[in-house]
Design an enzyme around this catalytic site. Sequence first.
Site, PDB file in Angstrom:
ATOM      1  CE1 TYR A   1       5.067 -13.744 -76.810  1.00  0.00           C
ATOM      2  CE2 TYR A   1       2.703 -14.148 -76.625  1.00  0.00           C
ATOM      3  CZ  TYR A   1       3.952 -14.013 -76.032  1.00  0.00           C
ATOM      4  OH  TYR A   1       4.075 -14.148 -74.678  1.00  0.00           O
TER       5      TYR A   1
ATOM      6  CG  ASP B   1       4.052 -15.167 -90.721  1.00  0.00           C
ATOM      7  OD1 ASP B   1       3.526 -14.107 -91.099  1.00  0.00           O
ATOM      8  OD2 ASP B   1       4.012 -15.561 -89.539  1.00  0.00           O
TER       9      ASP B   1
ATOM     10  CG  LEU C   1       6.744 -12.023 -93.276  1.00  0.00           C
ATOM     11  CD1 LEU C   1       8.007 -11.542 -93.993  1.00  0.00           C
ATOM     12  CD2 LEU C   1       7.113 -12.636 -91.921  1.00  0.00           C
TER      13      LEU C   1
ATOM     14  N   GLY D   1       3.926 -10.738 -88.524  1.00  0.00           N
ATOM     15  CA  GLY D   1       5.084 -11.541 -88.124  1.00  0.00           C
ATOM     16  C   GLY D   1       6.373 -10.737 -88.133  1.00  0.00           C
TER      17      GLY D   1
ATOM     18  CE1 TYR E   1      -4.902 -11.207 -90.699  1.00  0.00           C
ATOM     19  CE2 TYR E   1      -7.162 -11.387 -91.482  1.00  0.00           C
ATOM     20  CZ  TYR E   1      -5.833 -11.109 -91.714  1.00  0.00           C
ATOM     21  OH  TYR E   1      -5.444 -10.723 -92.971  1.00  0.00           O
TER      22      TYR E   1
ATOM     23  CB  SER F   1      -8.578 -19.337 -78.796  1.00  0.00           C
ATOM     24  OG  SER F   1      -8.894 -18.369 -77.845  1.00  0.00           O
TER      25      SER F   1
ATOM     26  CE1 TYR G   1      -8.474 -15.754 -82.512  1.00  0.00           C
ATOM     27  CE2 TYR G   1      -9.230 -15.607 -80.233  1.00  0.00           C
ATOM     28  CZ  TYR G   1      -8.287 -16.012 -81.159  1.00  0.00           C
ATOM     29  OH  TYR G   1      -7.151 -16.659 -80.739  1.00  0.00           O
TER      30      TYR G   1
ATOM     31  CE  LYS H   1      -7.733 -19.113 -83.496  1.00  0.00           C
ATOM     32  NZ  LYS H   1      -6.534 -19.499 -84.231  1.00  0.00           N
TER      33      LYS H   1
ATOM     34  CG  HIS I   1      -2.128  -9.338 -76.900  1.00  0.00           C
ATOM     35  ND1 HIS I   1      -2.294  -8.883 -78.195  1.00  0.00           N
ATOM     36  CD2 HIS I   1      -2.531 -10.634 -76.908  1.00  0.00           C
ATOM     37  CE1 HIS I   1      -2.764  -9.882 -78.942  1.00  0.00           C
ATOM     38  NE2 HIS I   1      -2.919 -10.947 -78.184  1.00  0.00           N
TER      39      HIS I   1
HETATM   40  N1  LIG Z   1      -1.520 -14.974 -78.015  1.00  0.00           N
HETATM   41  C1  LIG Z   1      -2.469 -15.580 -77.315  1.00  0.00           C
HETATM   42  O1  LIG Z   1      -2.667 -15.306 -76.123  1.00  0.00           O
HETATM   43  C2  LIG Z   1      -3.328 -16.637 -77.950  1.00  0.00           C
HETATM   44  C3  LIG Z   1      -4.330 -17.262 -77.168  1.00  0.00           C
HETATM   45  C4  LIG Z   1      -5.120 -18.243 -77.764  1.00  0.00           C
HETATM   46  C5  LIG Z   1      -4.917 -18.610 -79.091  1.00  0.00           C
HETATM   47  N2  LIG Z   1      -3.958 -17.972 -79.825  1.00  0.00           N
HETATM   48  C6  LIG Z   1      -3.781 -18.372 -81.226  1.00  0.00           C
HETATM   49  O2  LIG Z   1      -2.402 -18.660 -81.421  1.00  0.00           O
HETATM   50  C7  LIG Z   1      -2.007 -18.316 -82.741  1.00  0.00           C
HETATM   51  C8  LIG Z   1      -0.786 -17.416 -82.688  1.00  0.00           C
HETATM   52  O3  LIG Z   1      -1.116 -16.231 -81.943  1.00  0.00           O
HETATM   53  P1  LIG Z   1      -0.074 -15.047 -81.784  1.00  0.00           P
HETATM   54  O4  LIG Z   1      -0.418 -14.313 -80.544  1.00  0.00           O
HETATM   55  O5  LIG Z   1       1.284 -15.581 -81.985  1.00  0.00           O
HETATM   56  O6  LIG Z   1      -0.487 -14.123 -83.012  1.00  0.00           O
HETATM   57  P2  LIG Z   1       0.457 -13.344 -84.037  1.00  0.00           P
HETATM   58  O7  LIG Z   1      -0.424 -12.369 -84.740  1.00  0.00           O
HETATM   59  O8  LIG Z   1       1.679 -12.843 -83.352  1.00  0.00           O
HETATM   60  O9  LIG Z   1       0.905 -14.500 -85.041  1.00  0.00           O
HETATM   61  C9  LIG Z   1       0.086 -14.927 -86.123  1.00  0.00           C
HETATM   62  C10 LIG Z   1       0.983 -15.010 -87.345  1.00  0.00           C
HETATM   63  O10 LIG Z   1       0.201 -15.517 -88.443  1.00  0.00           O
HETATM   64  C11 LIG Z   1       0.497 -14.755 -89.606  1.00  0.00           C
HETATM   65  N3  LIG Z   1      -0.696 -14.840 -90.481  1.00  0.00           N
HETATM   66  C12 LIG Z   1      -1.957 -14.452 -90.200  1.00  0.00           C
HETATM   67  N4  LIG Z   1      -2.766 -14.723 -91.235  1.00  0.00           N
HETATM   68  C13 LIG Z   1      -2.003 -15.331 -92.179  1.00  0.00           C
HETATM   69  C14 LIG Z   1      -2.270 -15.855 -93.481  1.00  0.00           C
HETATM   70  N5  LIG Z   1      -3.472 -15.781 -94.029  1.00  0.00           N
HETATM   71  N6  LIG Z   1      -1.249 -16.401 -94.162  1.00  0.00           N
HETATM   72  C15 LIG Z   1       0.020 -16.457 -93.641  1.00  0.00           C
HETATM   73  N7  LIG Z   1       0.318 -15.979 -92.426  1.00  0.00           N
HETATM   74  C16 LIG Z   1      -0.680 -15.405 -91.697  1.00  0.00           C
HETATM   75  C17 LIG Z   1       0.798 -13.342 -89.088  1.00  0.00           C
HETATM   76  O11 LIG Z   1       1.598 -12.581 -89.976  1.00  0.00           O
HETATM   77  C18 LIG Z   1       1.524 -13.639 -87.783  1.00  0.00           C
HETATM   78  O12 LIG Z   1       2.922 -13.742 -87.966  1.00  0.00           O
HETATM   79  C19 LIG Z   1      -3.216 -17.697 -83.401  1.00  0.00           C
HETATM   80  O13 LIG Z   1      -3.881 -18.694 -84.143  1.00  0.00           O
HETATM   81  C20 LIG Z   1      -4.069 -17.273 -82.230  1.00  0.00           C
HETATM   82  O14 LIG Z   1      -5.435 -17.249 -82.560  1.00  0.00           O
HETATM   83  C21 LIG Z   1      -3.152 -16.998 -79.281  1.00  0.00           C
END
Ligand SMILES: NC(=O)c1ccc[n+]([C@@H]2O[C@H](COP(=O)([O-])OP(=O)(O)OC[C@H]3O[C@@H](n4cnc5c(N)ncnc54)[C@H](O)[C@@H]3O)[C@@H](O)[C@H]2O)c1
Length: 334
Positions: free
Chosen positions: A17, A40, A42, A45, A85, A126, A150, A154, A196
């Site tokens: 995202y 990624d 995926l 993703g 994650y 985060s 989680y 971080k 979410h």
């Molecule tokens: N969405 C939020 O509100 C939010 C808030 C605070 C922090 N974050 C952080 O931002 C980042 C992105 O969040 P998001 O909401 O886009 O999550 P998301 O799950 O949509 O994206 C994470 C991506 O990482 C990939 N991934 C996970 N583990 C992997 C691995 N071992 N190797 C390769 N790819 C891997 C997944 O396939 C996914 O495409 C994360 O680190 C999350 O902790 C998000």
Amino acid sequence: MLFGNDHKILVTGGAGYVGSHAVHCLLEKGVHPEQIIVFDNLLYGHPEFLPAGVILHKGDLLCKEDVRLVFENHPIKDVLHFAAYAYVGESMALPGKYFENNIMGGINLLEAMVQAQCRRIIFSSSCAAYGTHGDIDISEETESKPINPYGQSKLIFETILAWYHRIHAVRSISLRYFNAAGAAYGIGERHIPETHLIPLLIQTAMGRNEVFTLLGDDYDTPDGTCIRDYIHVADLARAHLEALKFLYDHEVCDVINLGSGEGKSVRQLVGMIEDLAGRPIPTKVAPPRPGDPAVLIAGNGKAAKVLHWKPQKSLAEMLESAWHWHCQECGHRR
Ligand SMILES: NC(=O)c1ccc[n+]([C@@H]2O[C@H](COP(=O)([O-])OP(=O)(O)OC[C@H]3O[C@@H](n4cnc5c(N)ncnc54)[C@H](O)[C@@H]3O)[C@@H](O)[C@H]2O)c1
């Protein structure tokens, strides 16, 4: 050319995202698509979120060989590290899964970076790193005492970044985002499973879910529901570019909040999305989710001072963009 055309930018988790919005933002600011390598696995993703021409390297951060290969095949000098994650609730049930992926995966990345003499990384941290602090604006000086694995994962990775700065001169900024929301560039928020708040509310308002489950209405807040600080995903994406630019000129390892500085309760969001949808959202109350603090609101002065970054989009714009994107996704008409 924004970052010079002689090297490439690695975007781990770039099909997710927030990462996919950052990729679009890089292109918007003039980076050539072939300069961007998305790494990624995926698992969560969506390759269809990526613009044409961007290189997708399917691989897993937990596999050292995958990480080694991406650095061997491309002259990477900058890293935006989104892959992780990110389900708070799941982390309370499966802590090992979170510590392994979010910490070990990050270490594999850092080791490959050092090997390749790549020394700039922006890390998606985060607000979960802070834990519970009551009804205050949380600044970067506020004590970090996570209440879920989680957030702890971080915080641990931020500490690891500090050691790589000290020992290997790796520059980093950990961006502690509050709650990402909204849609831009024709893409949006799609998590499977969806946990979410905003997508769940929208799906229920569209009649795709029968009922919205409100997790806890007895928190110590004015209406009893959790208060969170929402930040538009396009504003978040832009902050990554500012942070990366900053690292070109500053030899730092730092932590910066990204939030709006304003809090909204779950009940307030329910009301706002009901207004957008023009219909009530059927709601049932369930017990609170373990690991959820009552209130999380960002102090965002440091981002303004250091990165000259301020959020540009309001909560209403976040919800409208999310609503329109979800409508397009499933052909919903009001
Ligand atoms: N969405 C939020 O509100 C939010 C808030 C605070 C922090 N974050 C952080 O931002 C980042 C992105 O969040 P998001 O909401 O886009 O999550 P998301 O799950 O949509 O994206 C994470 C991506 O990482 C990939 N991934 C996970 N583990 C992997 C691995 N071992 N190797 C390769 N790819 C891997 C997944 O396939 C996914 O495409 C994360 O680190 C999350 O902790 C998000």
